[in-house]
Design an enzyme around this catalytic site. Structure first.
Site, PDB file in Angstrom:
ATOM      1  N   PHE A 109       0.815  -1.218   0.000  1.00  0.00           N
ATOM      2  CA  PHE A 109       0.000   0.000   0.000  1.00  0.00           C
ATOM      3  C   PHE A 109       0.849   1.269   0.000  1.00  0.00           C
ATOM      4  O   PHE A 109       0.361   2.341  -0.381  1.00  0.00           O
ATOM      5  CB  PHE A 109      -0.958  -0.005   1.192  1.00  0.00           C
ATOM      6  CG  PHE A 109      -0.394   0.513   2.480  1.00  0.00           C
ATOM      7  CD1 PHE A 109      -0.642   1.817   2.888  1.00  0.00           C
ATOM      8  CD2 PHE A 109       0.363  -0.295   3.311  1.00  0.00           C
ATOM      9  CE1 PHE A 109      -0.137   2.301   4.086  1.00  0.00           C
ATOM     10  CE2 PHE A 109       0.870   0.180   4.512  1.00  0.00           C
ATOM     11  CZ  PHE A 109       0.619   1.488   4.900  1.00  0.00           C
ATOM     12  N   LYS A 110       2.107   1.169   0.387  1.00  0.00           N
ATOM     13  CA  LYS A 110       2.951   2.364   0.418  1.00  0.00           C
ATOM     14  C   LYS A 110       3.102   2.981  -0.974  1.00  0.00           C
ATOM     15  O   LYS A 110       3.412   4.165  -1.103  1.00  0.00           O
ATOM     16  CB  LYS A 110       4.325   2.031   1.002  1.00  0.00           C
ATOM     17  CG  LYS A 110       4.290   1.381   2.392  1.00  0.00           C
ATOM     18  CD  LYS A 110       3.781   2.321   3.449  1.00  0.00           C
ATOM     19  CE  LYS A 110       3.638   1.663   4.812  1.00  0.00           C
ATOM     20  NZ  LYS A 110       4.873   1.379   5.503  1.00  0.00           N
TER      21      LYS A 110
END
Length: 491
Positions: A109-110
């Site tokens: 998700f980063k």
């Protein structure tokens, strides 16, 4: 809109200045001086693309950027580099809705915030006429590092330096970082845990003499960690978009509540959901999921933050954290923007590894519910979800799902819930393979192939052939050698 320090100094910046600086001069974190209202009515959000929602949400906070500048940043970030055409799918499985935030280049998700941060940063530098080289300094528990490296690789007038715990990341995560290409990329393993790496980075930021030394050489420090407001604000769009998708799927009507479940160690992702709630998204309960390093669970239940405890290495390493940076921002908001109070709490954390918040802050914590999952419970959740629903979760998402099941059992609340799904299962193939009944191999890349053969779930493009890439970064340091490493990297 302006940005103030959580620790009460008069270091007030516009958004561009806050993005460039990263952290306030008094060691505090930048926060908006107020929360903007949603830029559209709830019912108008149905059918909007992720890009349209991100554009409107980010511009609501970053008002000194022009509409054209924000659009340039959003369109540059959220394009074909994401394997899912909608950027963020929302998948119904096992009685919850999984917001799949991991379809970017590094399969975590980063990527969502770190794809746009380089655009926000370079645009800010142009706006503020910064003529120094910006040195991005980042500590990572596994995923931030690779996503930041990917985002800033070969970006003009920047250098990026990443520190990660030598024993605290998965084989796939480590290989992603140490094979990173780019003339301006530097990666170092630290003999210690993530908190050691994060503390070392903060120490460098707070060294005024070192900052002067860098300035003389034409450099300035900034951060790609979620301590940078340019990382945090793009995450707010996740939860605005999730609500739009729930309305499209007719799971909720405009104005009806939903719950948000987030696996978190550094508190940034769940803080973004809190910001979305302050904007007007009808979040009923913010459910904070921890692994065995459950300092956040204990804090949200008691109001006492105690980092003086045993540190565990788990199979959800991005949550192996005892000092949660972004919690400081929440405490600031709940204190009524009392910088002196927050400064005193953070001094207590620095000196005694412990603090207790006031009764008024404890009252504000009632928006949250917290729980944790052990490694065994995490693995069981992965196996059960796959066996019953054919849906494959990574270890961090599984922590969130287990905690959500505990929440439902304890409260009886059947409000629709969105779970932040934070990584591809292939990033933690060893644990996932074992959890669904495979015999894990000592080589993580063998487990990736076995997992694919068993499930047929697509291997993310960024992980294919990873084991064959050239290792470019081999540095291993003691935690007291980090500043020296920065000096050498910039020569």
């Amino acid at each position: 809109m302006f940005y103030k320090s959580t620790r009460g100094s008069k270091d007030i910046k516009n958004a561009a200045q806050a993005v460039i600086q990263g952290i306030s001069q008094d060691k505090g974190l930048f926060v908006p001086d107020s929360f903007p209202k949603l830029p559209f009515r709830l019912e108008e959000m149905k059918g909007k693309t992720y890009q349209e929602i991100a554009d409107a949400v980010i511009h609501s906070f970053f008002t000194d950027y022009t509409e054209a500048e924000i659009k340039h940043c959003v369109n540059g970030a959220y394009d074909s580099k994401f394997e899912a055409s909608e950027i963020v799918p929302l998948v119904n499985a096992g009685g919850a809705y999984f917001l799949e935030l991991y379809h970017g280049r590094t399969a975590a998700f980063k990527d969502m915030a770190l794809s746009i941060l380089p655009y926000l940063m370079t645009t800010a530098m142009q706006k503020e006429q910064v003529d120094k080289k910006v040195v991005i300094l980042t500590a990572t528990s596994g995923d931030t590092g690779k996503a930041a490296l990917e985002g800033f690789a070969d970006v003009p007038n920047t250098e990026i330096i990443v520190f990660y715990p030598s024993e605290g990341v998965s084989q796939v995560q480590e290989r992603q970082m140490i094979t990173q290409e780019g003339a301006n990329t530097h990666v170092f393993a630290i003999r210690g845990n993530f908190d050691d790496a994060q503390t070392g980075v903060k120490k460098i930021f707070n060294d005024s003499q070192f900052a002067s030394e860098l300035a003389e050489s034409g450099c300035m420090l900034s951060s790609a960690n979620s301590i940078n407001i340019g990382r945090l604000i793009p995450q707010v769009a996740y939860y605005v978009y999730a609500y739009a998708k729930l309305m499209e799927q007719e799971t909720v009507k405009a104005g009806e509540e939903f719950n948000v479940v987030v696996p978190t160690g550094n508190f940034g992702n769940i803080l973004a959901a809190y910001y979305a709630k302050q904007m007007g998204i009808p979040v009923k309960k913010l459910i904070c999921a921890s692994n065995e390093n459950k300092v956040l669970t204990d804090f949200l239940q008691t109001g006492v933050y105690d980092a003086g405890r045993e540190f565990y290495l788990t199979n959800s390493p991005s949550m192996d954290i005892l000092i949660s940076s972004n919690l400081e921002r929440l405490l600031y908001h709940l204190s009524g923007n009392n910088g002196e109070e927050i400064s005193a709490l953070m001094n207590g954390l620095d000196n005694e590894k412990k603090y207790e918040v006031s009764s008024s802050i404890k009252e504000g914590l009632k928006d949250f519910w917290a729980g944790f999952a052990t490694v065994a419970q995490t693995n069981a959740a992965i196996g059960k979800m796959y066996a019953e629903n054919g849906y494959l979760m990574d270890t961090h998402t599984a922590v969130a799902y287990k905690v959500y099941e505990d929440y439902k059992q304890e409260t009886g609340d059947d409000t629709p819930a969105v779970i932040a799904s934070t990584a591809s299962a292939y990033k933690f193939a060893d644990s996932v393979a074992e959890s669904i009944g495979l015999v894990p191999d000592g080589d993580g890349f063998v487990n990736v192939r076995a997992l694919h053969e068993k499930t047929g779930v697509k291997i993310p493009a960024g992980l294919k052939g990873l084991e064959d890439k050239e290792i470019r970064h081999r540095g291993v340091l003691g935690k007291d050698e980090m500043q020296s490493a920065v000096r050498k990297a910039l020569k």
